[in-house]
Design an enzyme around this catalytic site. Structure first.
Site, PDB file in Angstrom:
ATOM      1  CG  MET A  26      38.442  40.854  42.333  1.00  0.00           C
ATOM      2  SD  MET A  26      38.155  39.859  40.580  1.00  0.00           S
ATOM      3  CE  MET A  26      38.239  38.089  41.113  1.00  0.00           C
ATOM      4  CG  HIS A  33      40.635  39.620  51.052  1.00  0.00           C
ATOM      5  ND1 HIS A  33      39.499  38.774  50.691  1.00  0.00           N
ATOM      6  CD2 HIS A  33      41.092  39.899  49.648  1.00  0.00           C
ATOM      7  CE1 HIS A  33      39.483  38.665  49.424  1.00  0.00           C
ATOM      8  NE2 HIS A  33      40.290  39.230  48.655  1.00  0.00           N
ATOM      9  CD  GLN A  57      40.505  39.388  37.695  1.00  0.00           C
ATOM     10  OE1 GLN A  57      40.747  40.540  37.751  1.00  0.00           O
ATOM     11  NE2 GLN A  57      40.701  38.340  38.675  1.00  0.00           N
TER      12      GLN A  57
HETATM   13  O1  PAF Z   1      43.220  38.550  43.378  1.00  0.00           O
HETATM   14  C1  PAF Z   1      42.449  39.366  42.864  1.00  0.00           C
HETATM   15  O2  PAF Z   1      41.542  39.296  43.783  1.00  0.00           O
HETATM   16  C2  PAF Z   1      42.502  39.927  41.661  1.00  0.00           C
HETATM   17  O3  PAF Z   1      42.901  39.165  40.468  1.00  0.00           O
HETATM   18  C3  PAF Z   1      42.823  41.423  41.535  1.00  0.00           C
HETATM   19  C4  PAF Z   1      44.351  41.257  41.825  1.00  0.00           C
HETATM   20  C5  PAF Z   1      42.143  42.250  42.741  1.00  0.00           C
HETATM   21  C6  PAF Z   1      42.629  42.063  40.151  1.00  0.00           C
HETATM   22  O4  PAF Z   1      41.448  42.067  39.783  1.00  0.00           O
END
Ligand code: PAF
Length: 271
Positions: A26, A33, A57
């Protein structure tokens, strides 16, 4: 690095490739990351990163709005890492098609974060299911910091007989022990110190309860966390991470899962 904003162009491009290693994000990229991307690159396929702050979400509009975004900085970092593809879809690109597979929601989705963030995992699985249908990745790289999310995505993939494989990647921590998270960028120096103290307190607690589980006195622990500077504790629970059964004594390997707030910033981790 090629950047795509719509799935048609993206799918045309990737139809020629041998396979995709997929890192969903995100944005608000951090060392966690970067570690996922480095893992992905080892698989010698084409690495695709997505940046999409998925509105479905977030159970609170204010949380969606304040979620850290830094697209320019993210693109710069991804270029440096020499990934192959970056997909930054619009909401319409993701949600305007009917999926082939229905989301499978394991009952674990109602526990831990699911109990406190209504609809959160439905939203995560919805978007991940859509990304899988668009990208058809061979591998998906997910961090163990969000272990409940990782487990639920795995269950969905298993149940719906999806061919993509999940690669579980270890939690990356700051030198002060705090798990890397996009949300950390909303913490000031003092709040970061609180998060670090809480991490070390819980590490010590885990060591103690491994020897004597009666020391897992949840009321006392919650009080201690508030004294350390937490504003609110959502949960602190111990689970066997193979089957996600809550443990009653510490005779097997377990992880301590916790979620708490510092002011209005919600942090989660498991150790
Ligand atoms: O972990 C995240 O950043 C989010 O939940 C994901 C897996 C990219 C889904 O939007």
């Amino acid at each position: 690095m090629k950047i795509f904003k719509d799935k048609q162009t993206l799918q045309k491009e990737i139809s020629k490739t041998k396979g995709i290693s997929f890192v969903p994000t995100m944005g608000g990229l951090h060392k966690g990351h970067i570690s996922l991307i480095k893992q992905s690159k080892k698989f010698k396929l084409k690495t695709m990163v997505t940046i999409f702050v998925n509105p479905k979400q977030f159970n609170k509009k204010s949380d969606f709005r304040s979620y850290p975004r830094n697209i320019k900085k993210d693109i710069k970092q991804l270029k440096k890492l020499k990934i192959n593809y970056l997909y930054i879809p619009t909401i319409k690109d993701i949600y305007s098609f009917k999926t082939n597979k229905k989301v499978f929601l394991d009952k674990l989705s109602k526990k831990l974060c699911g109990k406190f963030r209504k609809g959160h995992f439905e939203g995560v699985l919805n978007v991940v299911n859509r990304f899988i249908e668009i990208i058809k990745p061979k591998y998906i790289f997910l961090g163990k910091k969000d272990y409940q999310q990782l487990y639920l995505i795995k269950k969905h993939i298993e149940k719906r007989k999806i061919k993509s494989k999940i690669v579980e990647c270890k939690t990356i921590r700051e030198v002060n022990g705090v798990a890397c998270s996009s949300r950390n960028s909303n913490l000031n120096k003092n709040q970061m110190k609180i998060a670090s103290n809480i991490y070390y307190y819980l590490c010590t607690l885990k060591k103690k309860i491994k020897k004597d589980y009666t020391l897992f006195n949840i009321n006392k622990i919650k009080k201690d966390l508030l004294v350390l500077g937490a504003s609110k504790i959502d949960y602190l629970e111990n689970y066997n991470i193979k089957n996600f059964k809550k443990i009653k004594k510490a005779n097997k390997k377990f992880n301590m899962f916790f979620a708490y707030y510092i002011k209005n910033i919600r942090l989660i981790d498991n150790i």
